[in-house]
Design an enzyme around this catalytic site. Structure first.
Site, PDB file in Angstrom:
ATOM      1  N   ASN A  38       6.125 -21.526  -1.446  1.00 30.79           N
ATOM      2  CA  ASN A  38       6.828 -22.436  -2.352  1.00 30.79           C
ATOM      3  C   ASN A  38       7.667 -21.618  -3.335  1.00 30.79           C
ATOM      4  OD1 ASN A  38       7.475 -24.892  -3.728  1.00 30.79           O
ATOM      5  ND2 ASN A  38       5.915 -24.423  -5.274  1.00 30.79           N
ATOM      6  N   SER A  86       9.567 -17.671  -9.116  1.00 32.18           N
ATOM      7  CA  SER A  86       8.505 -17.045  -8.318  1.00 32.18           C
ATOM      8  C   SER A  86       8.422 -17.715  -6.961  1.00 32.18           C
ATOM      9  CB  SER A  86       7.132 -17.236  -8.986  1.00 32.18           C
ATOM     10  OG  SER A  86       7.156 -16.917 -10.353  1.00 32.18           O
ATOM     11  N   ASP A  90       0.586 -24.458  -7.754  1.00 29.65           N
ATOM     12  CA  ASP A  90       1.356 -23.280  -8.172  1.00 29.65           C
ATOM     13  C   ASP A  90       0.476 -22.066  -8.478  1.00 29.65           C
ATOM     14  OD1 ASP A  90       3.661 -24.852  -7.973  1.00 29.65           O
ATOM     15  OD2 ASP A  90       3.502 -25.533 -10.049  1.00 29.65           O
TER      16      ASP A  90
END
Ligand code: GRF
Length: 192
Positions: free
Chosen positions: A110, A139, A148
């Site tokens: 992601n 990131s 995340d």
């Protein structure tokens, strides 16, 4: 359905504009690219990003998000059919279930608009500015069951200037996203 020998088969999930998808497609077309985007799935039939897939003749599926389980069931079927090696989330605004991650069994990456582990979730730029942070960034990380929170593959930071506001910062970080996502994929695939 191994269509491109020597290249890894990638699928991209999107929800909207698709500028990260556009950058991934562009990089996948380089002669020595180690990956090929075989399909794009959107949970939103109106996602503008689907047009990038269309232009590049990449298979695309809009799967209406009636429920998490129905979306995930349909997506899994397609991912298996195309023998996808790596799934990349690019502006995909839904959270995948642990069961999906387990059943898919291949890695998922992601892109997140913050310097993780700072600012998981939404409104990253506003939070960075409010906290008077000196740096912001993007990131690319592996997806696991916690939002995340998976292993960071690549990050890049930029300075937050006094004159920056949420919009200017968002635009600057988006540029970085376009730069690091393709690089992170190549890095990740090299170590796979
Ligand atoms: C990007 O900033 C991404 O990091 C975030 O949502 C935005 C999506 O942009 N999750 P796009 O659809 O790739 O243009």
């Amino acid at each position: 359905m191994e269509k491109y020998p020597g290249k890894k088969n990638i699928a991209v999930f999107i929800s909207g504009r698709g500028s990260n998808l556009k950058s991934l497609i562009k990089n996948s077309k380089r002669k020595n690219s180690s990956y090929k985007i075989l399909l794009v799935i959107s949970n939103n039939p109106n996602a503008a990003g689907l047009n990038y897939a269309l232009k590049s003749k990449i298979k695309q599926y809009a799967i209406e998000y009636k429920s998490k389980s129905s979306f995930e069931r349909q997506s899994l079927k397609i991912l298996k059919k195309y023998k996808i090696d790596l799934l990349c989330l690019a502006g995909f605004m839904k959270i995948l279930s642990g069961s999906f991650i387990k059943k898919f069994s291949k890695p998922i990456l992601n892109i997140h608009p913050s310097l993780l582990p700072k600012y998981k979730g939404l409104n990253t730029h506003l939070r960075a500015i409010k906290n008077k942070d000196k740096f912001a960034g993007a990131s690319v990380h592996k997806v696991n069951q916690k939002l995340d929170s998976g292993k960071i593959i690549l990050q890049k930071k930029i300075k937050i200037l006094k004159k920056d506001n949420v919009i200017s910062l968002k635009n600057k970080v988006l540029k970085i996203e376009h730069e690091i996502y393709p690089k992170a994929i190549v890095k990740f695939l090299t170590n796979l």
